[in-house]
Design an enzyme around this catalytic site. Structure first.
Site, mmCIF file in Angstrom:
data_model
loop_
_atom_site.group_PDB
_atom_site.id
_atom_site.type_symbol
_atom_site.label_atom_id
_atom_site.label_comp_id
_atom_site.label_asym_id
_atom_site.label_seq_id
_atom_site.Cartn_x
_atom_site.Cartn_y
_atom_site.Cartn_z
ATOM 1 N N GLY A 248 0.770 -1.241 0.000
ATOM 2 C CA GLY A 248 0.000 0.000 0.000
ATOM 3 C C GLY A 248 0.794 1.279 0.000
ATOM 4 N N GLU A 290 4.288 -6.323 1.876
ATOM 5 C CA GLU A 290 4.175 -6.746 0.479
ATOM 6 C C GLU A 290 3.908 -5.565 -0.454
ATOM 7 O OE1 GLU A 290 1.538 -10.031 1.127
ATOM 8 O OE2 GLU A 290 -0.203 -8.754 1.380
ATOM 9 N N PRO A 291 4.934 -4.755 -0.694
ATOM 10 C CA PRO A 291 4.779 -3.623 -1.611
ATOM 11 C C PRO A 291 4.723 -4.074 -3.065
ATOM 12 C CG PRO A 291 7.064 -3.813 -0.895
ATOM 13 C CD PRO A 291 6.297 -4.864 -0.149
ATOM 14 N N GLY A 292 3.866 -3.427 -3.830
ATOM 15 C CA GLY A 292 3.794 -3.703 -5.272
ATOM 16 C C GLY A 292 4.118 -2.442 -6.042
ATOM 17 N N ARG A 330 -6.227 3.024 -15.457
ATOM 18 C CA ARG A 330 -6.321 3.670 -14.138
ATOM 19 C C ARG A 330 -7.024 5.029 -14.165
ATOM 20 N NH1 ARG A 330 -2.734 4.934 -11.142
ATOM 21 N NH2 ARG A 330 -3.594 4.133 -9.201
ATOM 22 N N TYR A 334 -10.080 4.952 -11.720
ATOM 23 C CA TYR A 334 -9.920 5.615 -10.416
ATOM 24 C C TYR A 334 -9.720 7.122 -10.528
ATOM 25 C CZ TYR A 334 -7.795 0.917 -9.660
ATOM 26 O OH TYR A 334 -7.500 -0.415 -9.643
ATOM 27 N N CYS A 361 -13.203 3.401 -28.388
ATOM 28 C CA CYS A 361 -14.501 3.956 -28.728
ATOM 29 C C CYS A 361 -15.296 4.177 -27.440
ATOM 30 C CB CYS A 361 -15.208 2.969 -29.648
ATOM 31 S SG CYS A 361 -16.586 3.708 -30.453
ATOM 32 N N GLU A 362 -14.892 5.180 -26.705
ATOM 33 C CA GLU A 362 -15.390 5.359 -25.334
ATOM 34 C C GLU A 362 -15.030 6.779 -24.915
ATOM 35 O OE1 GLU A 362 -17.118 3.154 -22.346
ATOM 36 O OE2 GLU A 362 -16.031 1.974 -23.820
HETATM 37 C C1 LIG Z 1 -3.189 -8.207 -0.247
HETATM 38 C C2 LIG Z 1 -2.410 -7.179 -0.968
HETATM 39 N N1 LIG Z 1 -1.088 -7.103 -0.753
HETATM 40 C C3 LIG Z 1 -0.323 -6.202 -1.396
HETATM 41 C C4 LIG Z 1 -0.863 -5.320 -2.306
HETATM 42 C C5 LIG Z 1 0.045 -4.355 -2.971
HETATM 43 O O1 LIG Z 1 -0.312 -3.081 -2.777
HETATM 44 P P1 LIG Z 1 0.547 -1.875 -3.356
HETATM 45 O O2 LIG Z 1 0.753 -2.132 -4.793
HETATM 46 O O3 LIG Z 1 -0.289 -0.709 -3.095
HETATM 47 O O4 LIG Z 1 1.821 -1.859 -2.588
HETATM 48 C C6 LIG Z 1 -2.239 -5.346 -2.544
HETATM 49 C C7 LIG Z 1 -2.885 -4.366 -3.429
HETATM 50 O O5 LIG Z 1 -3.398 -3.367 -3.002
HETATM 51 C C8 LIG Z 1 -3.022 -6.316 -1.872
HETATM 52 O O6 LIG Z 1 -4.329 -6.398 -2.098
HETATM 53 N N1 LIG Z 2 -4.963 -1.784 -9.142
HETATM 54 C C1 LIG Z 2 -5.055 -0.694 -8.235
HETATM 55 C C2 LIG Z 2 -4.674 -1.000 -6.841
HETATM 56 C C3 LIG Z 2 -5.235 -2.247 -6.266
HETATM 57 C C4 LIG Z 2 -4.104 -3.068 -5.863
HETATM 58 C C5 LIG Z 2 -4.410 -4.449 -5.439
HETATM 59 N N2 LIG Z 2 -5.170 -4.625 -4.242
HETATM 60 C C6 LIG Z 2 -4.345 0.540 -8.762
HETATM 61 O O1 LIG Z 2 -3.968 0.578 -9.872
HETATM 62 O O2 LIG Z 2 -4.187 1.502 -8.102
#
Ligand SMILES: Cc1ncc(COP(=O)(O)O)c(C=O)c1O
Ligand SMILES: N[C@@H](CCCC[NH3+])C(=O)O
Length: 438
Positions: A248, A290-292, A330, A334, A361-362
């Site tokens: 997050g 768990e950063p993404g 996105r 959002y 087409c949107e």
């Molecule tokens: C369970 C869980 N872990 C990790 C993440 C990764 O979040 P972020 O990409 O915001 O770090 C998410 C997505 O929000 C998630 O749903």
């Molecule tokens: N996909 C979303 C965040 C959700 C991440 C997974 N829970 C975004 O682009 O911001």
């Protein structure tokens, strides 16, 4: 546009990333094109490693592969010493095909199928994060059939409303994810898991949302979760050893975004942990984050070629690019904001305000509303910043647009890590039934 990672303006006066001239990349690979900066990803991984793994006791950083899951990305993550979070059979398959060591894989998801659970058990993933009662029962039965003890975490909904877009909040009570803490559901889940013959409950998991800037939200989360672990100990005498606090951590997309520093994130987690453990007299658990987005988001740009331009005098000027909501959903999903520059002449003074439209087409297919750019002409190359996370991974074939290629750049070298889809790729799963054959 804020330049991230290895991005610079080079001697030719073009945007450069990973030592590669973006104008040359566009010529060589075509547009739209996702470009990913390997050095930048590795740098962020090292930062997470240094503050959370080396700088703290007993922690693990796992990359949330939903942000960007490819074979090459899994390899980079493993080389940097991080684990992996997967949420589907497809993400798990990708990781396994990349030879990612299964014991460092955590399997999430609010509706894992029997097949996915069985795949996870058979491949020996490190932890399965149980989301609901139905899953718990299926998992225990499967584990019994396969004669395995499965190590699990329970996903708890802690009742925290993180300040982020409501579609990407996940910790609040009204959420499809996890066992609610406040109404006793989490207690029932824990008791049931404990009584399940083939499940070994190692700890708890929570995730409160995405693109979060306020570190206080994480502090609050750790506080609530440690208290709950202590409550469980008091009630059942069962000492949980692991706490996964999810991902997050927010990043900079556009002006107004003020992400915190990873170093401060680590400090806040550490302090909340110490505090919580001390006040509840609870032994410090292993912490998993768990950063993404924050690992790959700012490492990516998308290159587009400007096509048609439509000016409505006194109203707005639309400039259309050769991609759109298909490669970056996105903004329409959002209202996400992005920055961009003309990559072929990034230093030219801005002279007009335009809105960047996609080619679907949107009407809602807009990438950026009201951005100041130099006078834009057809054929200009637009670079949109911070598209490394949740762009390729959320892309679609709407309007039958093929997905762009993904290029990994480093030290002047550009490698294709996902090849561009072709028209025939689009038809690979189409089948004509006999009565429609010619
Ligand atoms: C369970 C869980 N872990 C990790 C993440 C990764 O979040 P972020 O990409 O915001 O770090 C998410 C997505 O929000 C998630 O749903
Ligand atoms: N996909 C979303 C965040 C959700 C991440 C997974 N829970 C975004 O682009 O911001």
């Amino acid at each position: 546009m804020r330049l991230h990672g290895t991005q610079v303006v080079n001697r030719q006066g073009h945007l450069e990333i990973g030592g590669c001239d973006t104008v040359e990349l566009a010529k060589q690979f075509g547009t739209p094109l996702y470009v990913v900066d390997e050095v930048h990803i590795r740098k962020i991984c090292k930062e997470y490693h240094s503050y959370f793994v080396k700088g703290m006791d007993n922690t693990e950083v796992i990359y949330a592969s939903k942000a960007f899951s490819t074979l090459a990305m899994c390899r980079i993550i493993e080389e940097e010493g991080l684990g992996l979070d997967v949420v589907s059979g497809g993400e798990l398959y990708t990781a396994l095909q990349a030879d990612f060591s299964p014991e460092h894989i955590y399997f999430h998801g609010n509706n894992k199928s029997r097949e996915e659970l069985s795949m996870a058990i058979k491949s020996g993933v490190g932890r399965i994060v149980i989301d609901n009662f139905g899953e718990m029962s299926v998992l225990n039965d499967l584990a019994k059939e396969l004669n395995q003890q499965v190590r699990v975490l329970l996903r708890i909904t802690p009742g925290i409303e993180a300040h982020t877009h409501e579609y990407i909040q996940t910790g609040q009570i009204d959420s499809k994810f996890g066992f609610t803490l406040s109404d006793g559901t989490a207690d029932r889940a824990f008791d049931l898991a404990l009584a399940s013959s083939n499940l070994e409950v190692k700890g708890l998991h929570a995730h409160i949302g995405s693109q979060i800037f306020e570190l206080a939200s994480f502090k609050n989360e750790v506080k609530i979760m440690i208290k709950y672990m202590a409550d469980i100990y008091g009630r059942t005498n069962c000492l949980l050893e692991e706490l996964n606090i999810g991902g997050g951590f927010g990043i900079y997309y556009a002006s107004g975004d003020e992400p915190a520093k990873i170093a401060d994130y680590a400090k806040v987690v550490e302090a909340a942990l110490e505090d919580g453990c001390k006040s509840h007299n609870f032994p410090r658990p292993k912490i998993i984050i768990e950063p993404g987005r924050s690992i790959v988001g700012t490492a990516g740009i998308t290159l587009y070629t400007i096509g048609s331009i439509k000016e409505i005098p006194g109203v707005r000027k639309y400039v259309a690019v050769d991609g759109g909501m298909t490669d970056n959903p996105r903004p329409s999903l959002y209202q996400a904001r992005y920055e961009a520059i003309l990559a072929n002449r990034p230093q030219e003074a801005v002279s007009e305000s335009v809105s960047v439209a996609g080619k679907c087409c949107e009407s809602g297919d807009m990438l950026i509303w009201d951005i100041d750019l130099p006078k834009v002409t057809a054929g200009d190359l637009l670079a949109v910043s911070a598209t490394g996370a949740y762009n390729y991974s959320m892309s679609s074939n709407y309007n039958r647009l093929p997905r762009p290629a993904v290029i990994l750049v480093k030290d002047g070298q550009a490698d294709i890590i996902v090849r561009q889809e072709t028209y025939s790729d689009l038809l690979r799963n189409d089948v004509l039934p006999d009565h429609l054959k010619r």
